[in-house]
Structure formats: C-alpha cells, structure tokens
Design a protein around this motif. Structure first.
Motif, PDB file in Angstrom:
ATOM      1  N   LYS A 192     -11.380  -9.938   0.902  1.00 28.39           N
ATOM      2  CA  LYS A 192     -10.110  -9.553   0.284  1.00 28.39           C
ATOM      3  C   LYS A 192      -9.702  -8.142   0.701  1.00 28.39           C
ATOM      4  CE  LYS A 192      -6.640  -9.680  -2.645  1.00 28.39           C
ATOM      5  NZ  LYS A 192      -5.415 -10.449  -2.338  1.00 28.39           N
ATOM      6  N   ILE A 193     -10.669  -7.232   0.694  1.00 28.51           N
ATOM      7  CA  ILE A 193     -10.383  -5.840   1.082  1.00 28.51           C
ATOM      8  C   ILE A 193      -9.901  -5.768   2.526  1.00 28.51           C
ATOM      9  CG2 ILE A 193     -11.433  -3.572   1.499  1.00 28.51           C
ATOM     10  CD1 ILE A 193     -13.329  -4.223  -0.885  1.00 28.51           C
ATOM     11  N   PHE A 194     -10.603  -6.432   3.428  1.00 24.54           N
ATOM     12  CA  PHE A 194     -10.210  -6.415   4.843  1.00 24.54           C
ATOM     13  C   PHE A 194      -8.876  -7.116   5.065  1.00 24.54           C
ATOM     14  CE2 PHE A 194     -14.971  -6.217   6.077  1.00 24.54           C
ATOM     15  CZ  PHE A 194     -14.964  -4.849   5.849  1.00 24.54           C
ATOM     16  N   SER A 195      -8.643  -8.166   4.292  1.00 28.72           N
ATOM     17  CA  SER A 195      -7.375  -8.877   4.395  1.00 28.72           C
ATOM     18  C   SER A 195      -6.210  -7.984   3.976  1.00 28.72           C
ATOM     19  CB  SER A 195      -7.411 -10.130   3.515  1.00 28.72           C
ATOM     20  OG  SER A 195      -6.183 -10.815   3.564  1.00 28.72           O
ATOM     21  N   GLU A 196      -6.437  -7.185   2.939  1.00 30.99           N
ATOM     22  CA  GLU A 196      -5.390  -6.268   2.478  1.00 30.99           C
ATOM     23  C   GLU A 196      -5.134  -5.168   3.505  1.00 30.99           C
ATOM     24  OE1 GLU A 196      -3.404  -6.514  -0.015  1.00 30.99           O
ATOM     25  OE2 GLU A 196      -4.329  -8.294  -0.910  1.00 30.99           O
ATOM     26  N   ILE A 197      -6.195  -4.697   4.172  1.00 36.58           N
ATOM     27  CA  ILE A 197      -6.021  -3.706   5.238  1.00 36.58           C
ATOM     28  C   ILE A 197      -5.207  -4.316   6.383  1.00 36.58           C
ATOM     29  CG2 ILE A 197      -7.223  -2.342   7.009  1.00 36.58           C
ATOM     30  CD1 ILE A 197      -9.541  -2.029   5.036  1.00 36.58           C
ATOM     31  N   TYR A 198      -5.529  -5.557   6.718  1.00 33.62           N
ATOM     32  CA  TYR A 198      -4.794  -6.263   7.776  1.00 33.62           C
ATOM     33  C   TYR A 198      -3.307  -6.375   7.423  1.00 33.62           C
ATOM     34  CZ  TYR A 198      -2.624 -10.428   9.746  1.00 33.62           C
ATOM     35  OH  TYR A 198      -1.725 -11.307  10.302  1.00 33.62           O
TER      36      TYR A 198
ATOM     37  N   ASN B 105       1.381  -3.364  -1.659  1.00 34.77           N
ATOM     38  CA  ASN B 105       1.301  -3.872  -3.037  1.00 34.77           C
ATOM     39  C   ASN B 105      -0.134  -3.951  -3.570  1.00 34.77           C
ATOM     40  OD1 ASN B 105       4.096  -4.277  -3.348  1.00 34.77           O
ATOM     41  ND2 ASN B 105       3.983  -6.223  -2.230  1.00 34.77           N
ATOM     42  N   TRP B 106      -1.106  -3.729  -2.730  1.00 35.00           N
ATOM     43  CA  TRP B 106      -2.504  -3.853  -3.165  1.00 35.00           C
ATOM     44  C   TRP B 106      -2.873  -2.713  -4.108  1.00 35.00           C
ATOM     45  CZ3 TRP B 106      -7.318  -1.818  -0.365  1.00 35.00           C
ATOM     46  CH2 TRP B 106      -8.477  -2.343  -0.944  1.00 35.00           C
ATOM     47  N   ASP B 107      -3.524  -3.047  -5.231  1.00 33.79           N
ATOM     48  CA  ASP B 107      -3.906  -2.030  -6.218  1.00 33.79           C
ATOM     49  C   ASP B 107      -5.338  -1.536  -6.049  1.00 33.79           C
ATOM     50  OD1 ASP B 107      -5.340  -4.209  -7.067  1.00 33.79           O
ATOM     51  OD2 ASP B 107      -4.316  -4.438  -8.992  1.00 33.79           O
ATOM     52  N   GLY B 108      -6.077  -2.131  -5.128  1.00 32.89           N
ATOM     53  CA  GLY B 108      -7.438  -1.659  -4.841  1.00 32.89           C
ATOM     54  C   GLY B 108      -8.482  -2.032  -5.877  1.00 32.89           C
ATOM     55  N   LYS B 109      -8.177  -2.959  -6.772  1.00 33.17           N
ATOM     56  CA  LYS B 109      -9.127  -3.311  -7.839  1.00 33.17           C
ATOM     57  C   LYS B 109     -10.423  -3.896  -7.289  1.00 33.17           C
ATOM     58  CE  LYS B 109      -7.195  -7.937  -8.633  1.00 33.17           C
ATOM     59  NZ  LYS B 109      -6.584  -8.852  -9.622  1.00 33.17           N
ATOM     60  N   GLU B 110     -10.355  -4.511  -6.109  1.00 35.16           N
ATOM     61  CA  GLU B 110     -11.565  -5.099  -5.512  1.00 35.16           C
ATOM     62  C   GLU B 110     -12.623  -4.045  -5.201  1.00 35.16           C
ATOM     63  OE1 GLU B 110      -8.397  -8.066  -5.083  1.00 35.16           O
ATOM     64  OE2 GLU B 110      -8.514  -5.930  -4.604  1.00 35.16           O
ATOM     65  N   LEU B 111     -12.200  -2.838  -4.908  1.00 39.23           N
ATOM     66  CA  LEU B 111     -13.155  -1.766  -4.625  1.00 39.23           C
ATOM     67  C   LEU B 111     -13.988  -1.449  -5.866  1.00 39.23           C
ATOM     68  CD1 LEU B 111     -10.845   0.617  -2.568  1.00 39.23           C
ATOM     69  CD2 LEU B 111     -12.811  -0.653  -1.685  1.00 39.23           C
TER      70      LEU B 111
END
Length: 319
Positions: A164-170, A179-185
């Motif tokens: 999910k994190i890498f997908s959001e970076i992509y 729009n990503w809030d970074g909650k996965e971190l």
C-alpha cells in the motif's frame, strides 16, 4: 472492561496446581498445598523463563533451608531470630542472583519455623514439596501454544501495508495524487512491534534455539521501514514534477506488486541500476526547481537501493 477469557496459561496453571497438590497429598507430604503455591510461582510465559524460574526458586529455597537450620536451631525459634535471618538472607540471594526465588524460599522457611524442630523427616518433606511443585511446573510449561499462524498473519499484514505504501508513492509520482494520509506507516510500525515480540517469545520457547527466522524477518522489515520513513519527505515535497519521476514511478509500481517474504532483491537492484542509467542519460533540468526535484528523486533511488540491500542480506522465509 476486558472480555472474560480463559487463556491456555490460566488452564495450565489450574491443572498444574491441582496436579502438584494431588501428588504431594498422595505421597503424604506435610503442607501439601504448598506444592501448588510453588507451581504457581514457576508458571511463566516461555519455557526458558520457566526453567530460569525453577532454578532461582530451587537455589533460593535450599539456601533458605540452610539459613533457617543454622539460625533457628542455634538461637531458637522466635520472631526476632526469624527477623534477623531474613535480614541476612535477602541480601544473600540478591548477591548470588536468585532474588526472584524469595517467595518460594519464604514458604519453605515458614514451614521450618512452624515445626520448631528441624528434623531429617522435615528436610525430606521440604525437598519433596520442591520436587513436586517445581517438577509439575516444568512439566505443564513444556506445552506452549502454536504461534506459527499468528506469525504468518503478521507477515502477511506487514507485506500488505508495504504494498500500500509503495502503491501510494507510485500514484503520487504518476499523477501527483496527494490524498494519502500515511496511516499505513503508523499501522505497520505497530504490527512490527507486536510481531517481533511474538517471534522473540517463540525463541524463548525453544531451549536450544538462539534465533528465529521470523524475528530476523521482522527485524529486517523494521530496518527497511526506517529507510521508508526517512525518504518519504524527500519524495512527497517535490517542488515540481520532472521527467525522471515517471522512471521512479514505474519502478515503485513494479516493487509494490512484488512485496513478499522470498528474496528477489538482487533482481530489483539490477532493475534499479537500469533506472539509474536511464536517469543519468536524461537531459539536465534548466530551472532550479526542476534541478532540486531531480536531486531528490536520485537520492530517493539511492535510498531504495539500500532498502533492497537490507532485503538481499535476508535469506528468505520458508513458506
């Protein structure tokens, strides 16, 4: 309010207490209920802790018997002598490293004080109580619940979060999506802490094993997370999008689709080398903002190379 729950450690404790008392009673030991108390004091969360608990309590109890015999038989069975005995006894077991065994030894010492006559029969009785109480504790603690499924669950969870994190970076590099809030971190950090704690518990449940491949795996992921957290600000604060961003985006998309416990880091490092070469062949930016963006992207791929190097040093999990 926590839900009412009877765990396997509670069940083991109940069985151990009942069993040790029954055995002590069967052999006609005095103070047979104390065998149950000794068992309770040695039921631990792991096998190694249980063995260490038995060791400290056994040594402390033997030392307590010796102190009681010398002091009470020499100076009399009265509270003042008992007080002085305990005052000397506690620093002694602290010095020899068996302080956790104080309560167990106190049980034995109180038996001797109550009898007011240290006989060979009493000595054998207390040895019998220790043998039953500590022995049953070791016996019931040899069973530990299987945590393999939990470890696999945490592994899958961590890998899903990394995807999910890498997908959001992509998505950010591809289209500027912010729009990503970074909650996965935050979530992955919590999962890794729980996973490492559980994996360490598994190590403690194997008396001869010094490491666990799952612990090494989660430790590897934790070190990778440190890199991800370090480079994210560089990639999410680009002053402007540049042509090189698409190269990095394509690489991150490929990486996001191949997060697993196996070891394919070498092939991805090779792909990253290709990205670096293509990166170097592109024309230099003409504006200061584009130059800063390009520098940040290049620093990002250098950090991702370190991310992959950490994974390459891990042999992989057997699935």
């Amino acid at each position: 309010m926590k839900p009412f729950r009877i765990g396997y450690r509670t069940i083991k404790t109940a069985i151990g207490v009942a069993l040790s008392i029954a055995i002590a009673q069967y052999f006609g030991l005095q103070y047979f209920t104390s065998a149950g108390i000794l068992t309770i004091l040695c039921i631990q969360t792991t096998k190694k802790k249980s063995v260490h608990a038995v060791y400290t309590r056994l040594v402390a109890s033997l030392v307590g018997m010796l102190f009681s015999f010398i002091a009470l038989e020499t100076f009399g069975y009265n509270p003042i002598v008992l007080l002085l005995t305990i005052l000397i006894f506690i620093p002694t077991i602290v010095t020899i490293g068996v302080a956790p065994g104080f309560v167990s030894s106190a049980v034995i010492m109180m038996h001797i004080y109550s009898e007011a006559n240290f006989t060979l029969a009493l000595f054998y009785n207390e040895l019998g109580l220790m043998a039953v109480g500590f022995g049953v504790a070791l016996l019931v603690n040899m069973y530990m619940g299987d945590i393999q499924k939990q470890l696999d669950h945490y592994r899958v969870k961590v890998e899903d979060l990394y995807r999910k994190i890498f997908s959001e970076i992509y998505k950010y590099l591809e289209s500027g999506d912010t729009n990503w809030d970074g909650k996965e971190l935050i979530e992955v950090e919590k999962v890794l802490n729980k996973a490492k704690s559980l994996a360490f518990k598994d190590v403690e449940n194997h008396l001869t094993r010094k490491e666990n491949e799952y612990y090494l795996y989660f430790d590897m992921r934790e070190r990778q997370l440190e890199i991800i957290e370090r480079v994210l600000p560089k990639i999410t604060t680009l002053p402007v999008m540049v042509q090189q961003a698409q190269l990095v985006a394509d690489f991150m998309k490929d990486l996001s689709e191949n997060v697993h416990s196996g070891n394919t880091a070498r092939s991805f490092r090779d792909k990253l080398e290709i990205v670096k070469k293509e990166f170097a062949e592109m024309p230099l930016p003409k504006s200061h903002e584009k130059f800063l963006a390009m520098a940040s992207l290049y620093q990002f791929i250098e950090e991702m190379d370190e991310y992959l190097e950490i994974k390459q040093g891990f042999k992989g999990l057997k699935e």
